[in-house]
Design an enzyme around this catalytic site. Structure first.
Site, PDB file in Angstrom:
ATOM      1  CE1 TYR A  61       3.837   2.427   3.554  1.00 56.65           C
ATOM      2  CE2 TYR A  61       4.702   4.619   3.977  1.00 56.65           C
ATOM      3  CZ  TYR A  61       3.672   3.708   4.033  1.00 56.65           C
ATOM      4  OH  TYR A  61       2.469   4.070   4.577  1.00 56.65           O
ATOM      5  CG  ASP A  65      -0.955  -0.815   7.820  1.00 54.62           C
ATOM      6  OD1 ASP A  65      -0.124  -0.211   7.098  1.00 54.62           O
ATOM      7  OD2 ASP A  65      -1.386  -0.355   8.895  1.00 54.62           O
ATOM      8  CG  HIS A  94      -1.480   3.345   7.824  1.00 58.39           C
ATOM      9  ND1 HIS A  94      -0.530   2.603   7.187  1.00 58.39           N
ATOM     10  CD2 HIS A  94      -1.225   4.629   7.487  1.00 58.39           C
ATOM     11  CE1 HIS A  94       0.264   3.402   6.491  1.00 58.39           C
ATOM     12  NE2 HIS A  94      -0.128   4.633   6.660  1.00 58.39           N
TER      13      HIS A  94
HETATM   14  O1  173 Z   1      -0.682   7.330   5.760  1.00 59.84           O
HETATM   15  C1  173 Z   1      -0.025   7.866   4.872  1.00 59.84           C
HETATM   16  O2  173 Z   1      -0.364   8.932   4.373  1.00 59.84           O
HETATM   17  C2  173 Z   1       1.143   7.175   4.386  1.00 59.84           C
HETATM   18  O3  173 Z   1       1.550   6.262   5.020  1.00 59.84           O
HETATM   19  C3  173 Z   1       1.792   7.546   3.141  1.00 59.84           C
HETATM   20  C4  173 Z   1       2.152   6.551   2.244  1.00 59.84           C
HETATM   21  C5  173 Z   1       2.713   6.903   1.043  1.00 59.84           C
HETATM   22  C6  173 Z   1       2.918   8.215   0.713  1.00 59.84           C
HETATM   23  C7  173 Z   1       2.584   9.210   1.610  1.00 59.84           C
HETATM   24  C8  173 Z   1       2.016   8.868   2.811  1.00 59.84           C
END
Ligand code: 173
Length: 498
Positions: free
Chosen positions: A238, A266, A358
């Site tokens: 991320y 995404d 996702h």
């Molecule tokens: O799918 C998710 O839960 C995920 O990708 C996510 C994103 C940020 C914080 C926690 C989970």
């Protein structure tokens, strides 16, 4: 600061005016952070003046405090001589869940990946189940991910001497015993105290590749330390608004031997996962006295939304050359859905894409990765050799069977990612569960490849499937009995005290 602080001193800071908490034997002054806490202040105030480790650990990435709380608010370490071992009160709910854990079916009675899901649904805390299982809006896409596989039919070949079959493969230059990798899922400790390490250890024993999530419950280094020398690992990324943080993280991963970087593209904003969001409301009810009369913030956020505010929604194609400039790892874009973007990724010099929605958790009614595979492979064929040794196409979403994987491979995927399947395996049985999941898949590959007439992965070709019904979205999907009995439909708004 290095003073040792007695617990009695911490206990004096237990309200809105001065709020200290203990996490992993360290004392933090979170008074000024209360209003900024993405999960709301109420939940912190519940632990004001006390040890919050147990509540904190499963739902925070390990560096959450270091990253968010200025160093001057790190008060010091707790004086170990003053710690009174609190015997944790065993609630009725704890007892009920323990009884269910004790009554789990033995592992050898788990016959497929759906079985793990049904056990997990029963033994997980309601909060963990809500977070893991939830998908966005009306949860159409999460179900479509399963359904799409059932609209593809096999065209098996016969009389090919299938005495020995080999389903091992190579994923981005790394050997893999299965044409499957472990896809990233966040917050493993919600499901099991060892979190993602269950996956790392099982993957080491079975020659499977794990994709480490940015938002793992265990720290990146803990996971890499648990791996065997030369165990191949990928990293899901991320991208932080602060690019320096991202750069450090990526370069550290490369130094530690990670082979490929899967940039999630995404999720500029997290989808609304209503099961997860409703769970937050339920939890808020159990507030402590000190919270009364206080207006809480951001009540509409579940676990995921609460910890995702660092993700940069401004991420764009312009950033790809920057990633190329900071790392030599393979760069894969995770979350591609269209031929247009597949071509852009190819032209941007990426080494691959993951056709993913996702796990149905982002844009609801987005098509399945499997369906998108057809158009995307056709588009990529116009751009270069096929299969292209320098550009891999992966698929994830809804994969529970080796037959699902073989369909994706026949249609052009290099390998397939499984997230929830393995998450449910370790949530219900720890590392052994994940190992059992690999064994189940192995048995399914052996049988299905023999019956399909493919002796190795290269022999799993487009002619072995009939995908003519794949784009027909209505009425043609058989009932998925196991999934439908495990799957928990969305709930309704709850009345107070109901
Ligand atoms: O799918 C998710 O839960 C995920 O990708 C996510 C994103 C940020 C914080 C926690 C989970």
């Amino acid at each position: 600061m290095s003073s040792l602080i007695p617990t009695s001193t911490v206990a004096e800071h237990a309200d809105l005016d001065s709020c200290w908490i203990i996490v992993h034997s360290k004392v933090y002054d979170v008074t000024e952070f209360l209003d900024e806490h993405p999960g709301g202040s109420k939940i912190i105030l519940k632990y004001a003046g006390k040890d919050a480790t147990e509540a904190y650990e499963p739902i925070h990435p390990p560096n959450a405090i270091l990253d968010n709380l200025p160093i001057e608010k790190h008060i010091g370490s707790i004086d170990p001589n003053t710690v009174v071992k609190v015997v944790k009160e065993v609630t009725e709910e704890d007892r009920r869940r323990q009884a269910l854990m004790d009554a789990r079916p033995p592992l050898d009675e788990i016959l497929n990946l759906h079985d793990f899901e049904s056990v997990a649904k029963t033994v997980l805390t309601p909060k963990a189940w809500a977070y893991y299982s939830s998908a966005s809006d009306d949860e159409i896409t999460i179900r479509e991910n399963r359904a799409a596989f059932q609209r593809v039919w096999f065209r098996p070949r016969i009389l090919r001497d299938v005495t020995s079959v080999d389903w091992s493969t190579n994923i981005l230059g790394c050997k893999s015993s299965l044409p499957v990798y472990i896809s990233a899922t966040a917050l493993g400790k919600l499901g099991h105290p060892d979190g993602e390490l269950n996956l790392t250890r099982a993957a080491a024993k079975h020659g499977v590749i794990q994709m480490i999530p940015t938002l793992a419950s265990c720290s990146f280094d803990e996971i890499v330390d648990a791996a065997q020398p030369n165990q191949p690992l990928f990293l899901q990324l991320y991208v932080n608004k602060d690019r320096e943080i991202t750069k450090k993280y990526v370069q550290h991963a490369e130094k530690r031997g990670v082979k490929a970087l899967f940039i999630t593209v995404d999720a500029p904003q997290l989808g609304r996962r209503e099961k997860d969001m409703r769970m937050k409301f339920v939890d808020d009810g159990a507030g402590a006295k000190v919270q009364e009369g206080q207006k809480d913030v951001k009540k509409d956020q579940g676990v995921a939304r609460a910890i995702s505010s660092f993700i940069d929604p401004s991420l764009s194609w312009k950033d790809i050359p920057w990633f190329r400039s900071i790392t030599n790892m393979h760069i894969i874009l995770k979350g591609v859905s269209t031929p247009e973007d597949a071509i852009l990724a190819y032209e941007a010099g990426c080494q691959g894409i993951v056709l993913s929605n996702h796990g149905g958790r982002q844009l609801d009614t987005a098509r399945s990765g499997l369906e998108n595979l057809i158009d995307i492979v056709a588009a990529l064929k116009t751009k270069g050799p096929w299969p292209n040794p320098n550009f891999s196409v992966f698929v994830d979403g809804g994969v529970r069977r080796a037959s699902d994987v073989l369909k994706a491979i026949a249609l052009g995927a290099s390998a397939v990612g499984i997230g929830r399947g393995f998450l449910y395996a370790f949530s219900s049985y720890g590392q052994e569960g994940v190992e059992r999941a690999f064994e189940i898949l192995r048995d399914e590959f052996e049988m299905n490849m023999r019956l399909l007439g493919a002796r190795n992965i290269r022999e799993v070709v487009p002619d072995m499937v009939d995908a003519s019904a794949l784009s027909a979205h209505a009425g043609l999907t058989p009932t998925d009995n196991l999934f439908n009995t495990t799957y928990q439909p969305l709930g309704l708004a709850q009345f107070k005290n109901a």
